[in-house]
Design a protein around this motif. Structure first.
Motif, mmCIF file in Angstrom:
data_model
loop_
_atom_site.group_PDB
_atom_site.id
_atom_site.type_symbol
_atom_site.label_atom_id
_atom_site.label_comp_id
_atom_site.label_asym_id
_atom_site.label_seq_id
_atom_site.Cartn_x
_atom_site.Cartn_y
_atom_site.Cartn_z
ATOM 1 N N GLU A 577 1.145 -1.210 0.176
ATOM 2 C CA GLU A 577 -0.231 0.262 -0.317
ATOM 3 C C GLU A 577 0.666 1.421 0.134
ATOM 4 O O GLU A 577 0.587 2.141 -0.540
ATOM 5 C CB GLU A 577 -0.731 -0.341 1.168
ATOM 6 C CG GLU A 577 -2.134 -1.171 1.275
ATOM 7 C CD GLU A 577 -2.386 -1.188 3.077
ATOM 8 O OE1 GLU A 577 -3.260 -0.333 2.440
ATOM 9 O OE2 GLU A 577 -3.185 -2.473 3.801
ATOM 10 N N PHE A 578 2.015 0.624 1.018
ATOM 11 C CA PHE A 578 2.529 2.090 0.326
ATOM 12 C C PHE A 578 4.286 2.066 -0.765
ATOM 13 O O PHE A 578 5.436 2.283 -0.372
ATOM 14 C CB PHE A 578 3.973 2.320 1.688
ATOM 15 C CG PHE A 578 4.033 3.552 2.300
ATOM 16 C CD1 PHE A 578 3.746 4.862 2.342
ATOM 17 C CD2 PHE A 578 5.863 3.091 2.681
ATOM 18 C CE1 PHE A 578 4.931 5.818 2.301
ATOM 19 C CE2 PHE A 578 6.945 4.573 3.031
ATOM 20 C CZ PHE A 578 5.849 5.416 2.898
ATOM 21 N N ILE A 579 3.053 2.361 -1.555
ATOM 22 C CA ILE A 579 3.616 2.426 -2.725
ATOM 23 C C ILE A 579 3.375 3.439 -3.966
ATOM 24 O O ILE A 579 1.893 4.265 -3.868
ATOM 25 C CB ILE A 579 3.999 1.547 -4.005
ATOM 26 C CG1 ILE A 579 2.116 0.591 -3.807
ATOM 27 C CG2 ILE A 579 4.468 0.064 -3.001
ATOM 28 C CD1 ILE A 579 1.668 -0.447 -4.171
ATOM 29 N N ASN A 580 3.621 3.788 -5.104
ATOM 30 C CA ASN A 580 3.204 5.190 -5.258
ATOM 31 C C ASN A 580 3.401 6.217 -5.438
ATOM 32 O O ASN A 580 2.118 7.087 -5.129
ATOM 33 C CB ASN A 580 2.336 4.717 -6.261
ATOM 34 C CG ASN A 580 2.382 3.136 -7.496
ATOM 35 O OD1 ASN A 580 3.086 3.074 -8.069
ATOM 36 N ND2 ASN A 580 1.386 2.107 -7.098
ATOM 37 N N LEU A 581 3.899 7.066 -4.142
ATOM 38 C CA LEU A 581 3.656 7.705 -3.409
ATOM 39 C C LEU A 581 4.361 9.134 -4.552
ATOM 40 O O LEU A 581 4.653 9.247 -5.524
ATOM 41 C CB LEU A 581 4.976 8.598 -2.790
ATOM 42 C CG LEU A 581 4.832 7.191 -1.487
ATOM 43 C CD1 LEU A 581 5.601 7.473 -0.290
ATOM 44 C CD2 LEU A 581 3.294 7.530 -0.877
ATOM 45 N N PRO A 582 3.957 10.103 -4.562
ATOM 46 C CA PRO A 582 4.282 11.559 -5.942
ATOM 47 C C PRO A 582 5.484 11.675 -6.169
ATOM 48 O O PRO A 582 5.803 11.536 -4.359
ATOM 49 C CB PRO A 582 3.466 12.459 -4.985
ATOM 50 C CG PRO A 582 2.786 11.389 -4.461
ATOM 51 C CD PRO A 582 2.764 10.593 -3.859
ATOM 52 N N SER A 583 6.216 12.325 -7.165
ATOM 53 C CA SER A 583 7.378 12.456 -6.849
ATOM 54 C C SER A 583 8.238 13.442 -5.855
ATOM 55 O O SER A 583 6.735 14.514 -6.556
ATOM 56 C CB SER A 583 8.074 12.511 -8.193
ATOM 57 O OG SER A 583 9.360 12.733 -8.784
ATOM 58 N N GLY A 584 9.140 14.138 -5.230
ATOM 59 C CA GLY A 584 8.913 14.950 -4.687
ATOM 60 C C GLY A 584 8.760 14.972 -3.387
ATOM 61 O O GLY A 584 8.387 15.515 -1.862
ATOM 62 N N SER A 585 7.626 13.870 -2.495
ATOM 63 C CA SER A 585 7.133 13.581 -1.377
ATOM 64 C C SER A 585 8.225 13.156 -0.813
ATOM 65 O O SER A 585 9.568 13.045 -0.736
ATOM 66 C CB SER A 585 6.064 12.587 -1.755
ATOM 67 O OG SER A 585 4.816 12.283 -2.034
ATOM 68 N N ILE A 586 8.352 14.308 0.546
ATOM 69 C CA ILE A 586 9.168 14.076 2.171
ATOM 70 C C ILE A 586 9.087 12.853 3.033
ATOM 71 O O ILE A 586 8.011 12.641 3.187
ATOM 72 C CB ILE A 586 9.119 15.210 2.954
ATOM 73 C CG1 ILE A 586 9.640 16.128 1.869
ATOM 74 C CG2 ILE A 586 10.378 15.436 4.104
ATOM 75 C CD1 ILE A 586 9.421 17.777 2.812
ATOM 76 N N ILE A 587 9.871 12.087 2.514
ATOM 77 C CA ILE A 587 9.956 10.888 3.812
ATOM 78 C C ILE A 587 9.998 11.099 4.996
ATOM 79 O O ILE A 587 11.564 11.031 5.175
ATOM 80 C CB ILE A 587 10.047 10.073 3.130
ATOM 81 C CG1 ILE A 587 9.495 9.456 1.340
ATOM 82 C CG2 ILE A 587 10.121 8.628 3.693
ATOM 83 C CD1 ILE A 587 8.113 9.044 1.225
ATOM 84 N N CYS A 588 9.442 10.933 6.000
ATOM 85 C CA CYS A 588 10.276 11.363 7.417
ATOM 86 C C CYS A 588 10.482 9.286 7.882
ATOM 87 O O CYS A 588 9.688 8.423 7.710
ATOM 88 C CB CYS A 588 9.371 11.239 8.110
ATOM 89 S SG CYS A 588 9.118 13.368 8.039
ATOM 90 N N MET A 589 11.928 8.811 9.005
ATOM 91 C CA MET A 589 11.594 7.765 9.122
ATOM 92 C C MET A 589 12.372 8.078 10.290
ATOM 93 O O MET A 589 13.196 8.792 10.778
ATOM 94 C CB MET A 589 13.311 6.738 8.125
ATOM 95 C CG MET A 589 12.328 6.985 6.671
ATOM 96 S SD MET A 589 14.427 6.457 5.897
ATOM 97 C CE MET A 589 15.080 8.167 5.142
ATOM 98 N N GLU A 590 11.200 7.224 11.151
ATOM 99 C CA GLU A 590 11.988 7.293 12.631
ATOM 100 C C GLU A 590 12.550 5.857 13.815
ATOM 101 O O GLU A 590 11.631 4.620 12.607
ATOM 102 C CB GLU A 590 10.437 7.545 13.205
ATOM 103 C CG GLU A 590 10.350 9.603 13.178
ATOM 104 C CD GLU A 590 9.407 9.551 13.285
ATOM 105 O OE1 GLU A 590 8.853 11.176 13.494
ATOM 106 O OE2 GLU A 590 7.915 8.851 14.109
#
Length: 735
Positions: A577-590
């Motif tokens: 499901e966490f796929i095909n995000l818009p290009s340029g999206s900011i991804i946070c990792m914690e």
């Protein structure tokens, strides 16, 4: 007059002799995309039977215009490899003859033979069967004499191109190791005809291939299934697992051809790779020169793919198609890895032991390696596939790019891994031995580098085993663990773990022909908790931790225990499901320890970049299972990047400082997810700056800064990184 009479009598005699040496009662019946041509054999015949087809009844006057379909040996009706498995050492047990239909039952015997032709067109076809006879010089020659109604059909068969079906040979046969388990033996008749439903399975017109199914009858509903691939010298019945695993069907595959020039009992195998289209599989032997022309066809991988698809089609309510895994040993690992890497979307997990990962690797330093030049496995493979120098083309399309792989390029799984590095990959368990001369050792070094470089995930281990003998320190992976994986469930792919052992180098010309750690693993101390994987359209998370293994002698490994923290890269694989995000999206990792946020990262998501949409939490600090592990969260935290200037949220913090405490020299690791101006300095507890370490631009990526703190007084200090306005601090103790 006498001369003419003699000629007439000779012709009549010759025709009479020929008529006595033709097969009898040929009949043809169509079923499921194939025509089964059956006949009465010639008593004491020792040659081949040859099958022809035509759009008219075949006679002596038109047989030269008929199409040659293929041949089968005189004893083709005997299911030799099933007999070999069920008899074992007890030859008093009954022989198993081919069953060619179940309803009504039609089982062959010593007096009957069959040729199964795969239909290539929708049309009416007539068939004829000829045989070998002894020529004047004592050699076998084909007798092409035709007697309509005897060795040729007078009624045409209406053929339709359709899905072919295997034929059940025996059901509910007790498994050798555990008689409470039942084995269902199937045979599929494959040939050199390719249709939209059926691949080429051999270069012969007809061969029989066995496989077996051990169903789990204790659980209702859709179960997981595992394909079993054995090495050389076995058959699908003997090599089926004797373990009962709730919720897991077992599919035992077979890789044999009817050639007994190397092994007079077990026959010959293709090492799950296939063979050159021009090889005579019946007569090829150790004196046959390697082919220098032609296409090497992946007959075996084509048949494996067909079997998987048939299984899913045949048992839709019993087998969960998303939970099909593979297991292989010895050269059977080639089949398991081939199916995993060439059709990764089908395979949930792969467990392979005594593994072969690169059949292209030629010069292992161990002179006994069987895949070295002049080694027995290499010479055998050259005969069937052609030499590395010839590097003949295959019929296997490239995963990326145009055209087909060359055969040896395809047989190097580093290449398939490279071409699949951005795809949905199965979880791999792999165990090898440094003293293994059958599949050899040094090829594994490049492969270990590949799985880290491509962030493919899995667990890889080695010890000093000598293939199936020798010192075995690493315990076998329980088959039940394969059932935990699904192609519809994501998992964390671990790579570049700081607790990886050293497998050594590829250049070790002196005994024992290896260096590095004698027991070790790549990413082997890492584990995740299945039930904590949570995925939604804008995020993904799971609980991960480190743990020790128990070796075969009961000791825990790594022997020195685990450090409080291990650093590892984590890449979500098989995202649903966490796929095909818009290009340029900011991804946070914690990275969380309980309610405490310990690490944070961010990146700009560009699916069209060199990363192709892969998201990796680099150098995550993970603690032990006993301490509760760490919760990794990765999610979309903002909209598209609208400016080319560095964003504060995109600057990385200090990854690590070591050793801590220190008596002098330290190393500061900093990961930059975007280039930025960076200032790194050290302050005492009163806020006074005592050292400035760096000021200037740092590019995206990982960096190390070495510092000598010898001149500073003992005590606690604060190391600060200011990247684009974002300050991150780290405490360190100077002794």
């Amino acid at each position: 007059m006498k001369k003419t009479l003699l000629i007439i009598l000779s012709v009549l005699f010759f025709k009479a002799v020929l008529s006595q040496t033709v097969v009898d009662s040929v009949n043809a019946q169509y079923r499921n995309g194939q025509t089964f041509i059956k006949w009465n054999v010639i008593p004491e015949d020792i040659g081949f039977y040859y099958t022809y087809s035509f759009d008219h009844p075949i006679t002596n006057s038109n047989i030269d215009s008929a199409k040659y379909v293929g041949r089968v040996p005189h004893d083709f009706s005997l299911n030799y490899f099933l007999t070999l498995g069920t008899q074992g050492m007890d030859t008093t047990k009954p022989e198993r003859y081919l069953v060619i239909n179940r309803d009504p039952l039609d089982s062959l015997d010593v007096n009957h033979c069959v040729f199964v032709a795969t239909c290539s067109k929708n049309k009416t076809v007539y068939y004829a069967v000829t045989s070998d006879s002894l020529g004047l010089d004592g050699t076998l020659v084909e007798n092409r004499y035709i007697i309509p109604g005897k060795n040729s059909t007078t009624t045409g068969v209406s053929e339709i191109v359709a899905q072919i079906e295997p034929v059940l040979q025996i059901d509910n046969l007790p498994v050798l190791i555990d008689s409470t388990l039942s084995y269902d033996a199937y045979t599929v008749f494959g040939g050199n005809v390719k249709t939209e439903y059926t691949p080429e399975m051999t270069n012969e017109g007809c061969l029989s291939f066995n496989f077996g199914i051990v169903p789990d009858e204790n659980l209702a509903g859709a179960n997981a299934a595992t394909f079993f691939f054995y090495g050389g010298g076995g058959n699908s019945y003997e090599n089926v697992s004797g373990l009962h695993i709730d919720g897991l069907w077992q599919i035992s595959m077979e890789d044999v051809i009817p050639n007994f020039n190397w092994d007079s009992i077990a026959g010959e195998n293709t090492k799950w790779l296939g063979y050159n289209e021009n090889i005579d599989i019946y007569s090829v032997n150790e004196d046959t020169p390697p082919p220098t022309t032609g296409v090497v066809k992946g007959y075996t991988i084509h048949r494996l793919a067909w079997t998987r698809n048939w299984l899913v089609r045949r048992f839709p309510e019993d087998i969960d198609s998303t939970r099909i895994s593979v297991f292989g040993t010895s050269n059977g690992t080639i089949g398991a890895l081939a199916l995993s890497y060439y059709y990764p979307e089908w395979i949930s997990a792969c467990d392979i032991v005594n593994t072969k990962v690169n059949a292209q690797y030629l010069n292992d330093d161990n002179p006994l390696c069987k895949w070295n030049e002049n080694g027995s496995s290499r010479e055998h493979a050259d005969i069937f596939l052609g030499t590395l120098e010839s590097n003949l083309p295959s019929d296997l399309p490239k995963i990326n790019g145009e055209g087909n792989y060359s055969m040896w390029e395809w047989a190097n799984f580093n290449n398939l891994l490279r071409d699949n590095k951005y795809r949905s990959l199965p979880f791999i368990y792999l165990t090898s031995g440094k003293e293994d001369i059958v599949t050899c050792w040094e090829e594994k070094i490049e492969y270990y580098n590949s799985i880290n470089a491509y962030r493919s995930g899995g667990r890889y281990a080695w010890d000093l085993r000598q293939h199936k003998i020798g010192h075995k320190s690493i315990k076998d992976n329980p088959f039940s663990t394969l059932a935990r994986f699904s192609t519809r469930t994501s998992y964390p792919a671990f790579s570049n773990c700081s607790m990886n052992q050293d497998p050594g180098d590829t250049h070790n010309p002196n005994p024992p022909y290896y260096d590095g750690d004698t027991v070790g693993s790549i990413n082997g101390v890492m584990e995740f908790v299945d039930s904590t994987i949570f995925e939604y359209s804008e995020g993904w998370q799971t609980l991960v931790h480190t743990n020790q293994w128990k070796l075969t002698d009961g000791t825990l490994w790594p022997l020195g225990g685990l450090p409080p923290y291990v650093r590892v890269d984590i890449t979500p694989r098989r995202l649903q499901e966490f796929i095909n995000l818009p290009s340029g999206s900011i991804i946070c990792m914690e990275n969380w320890e309980g309610s405490v946020l310990k690490q944070s990262r961010s990146m700009v998501y560009h699916p069209g970049s060199s990363e192709k949409g892969l998201i990796t939490f680099r150098k995550a600090r993970i603690r032990q299972e006993a301490e509760g592990g760490n919760l990794i969260k990765i999610y979309k935290c903002g909209g598209p990047q609208v400016t080319s200037s560095p964003l504060i949220s995109l600057k990385s913090a200090i990854d690590n400082v070591y050793p801590n405490p220190t008596s002098g020299n330290i190393t500061i690791e900093v990961s930059m997810v975007h280039h930025a101006n960076v200032i790194i300095f050290i302050e005492n507890l009163f806020g006074a700056r005592v050292m400035q370490l760096h000021q200037g631009l740092l590019a995206e990526g990982d960096h190390q800064v070495s510092v000598d703190m010898s001149d500073l007084l003992a005590g606690m200090y604060i190391i600060t990184v200011n990247a684009g306005g974002l300050r991150t601090s780290y405490k360190i103790i100077k002794e």
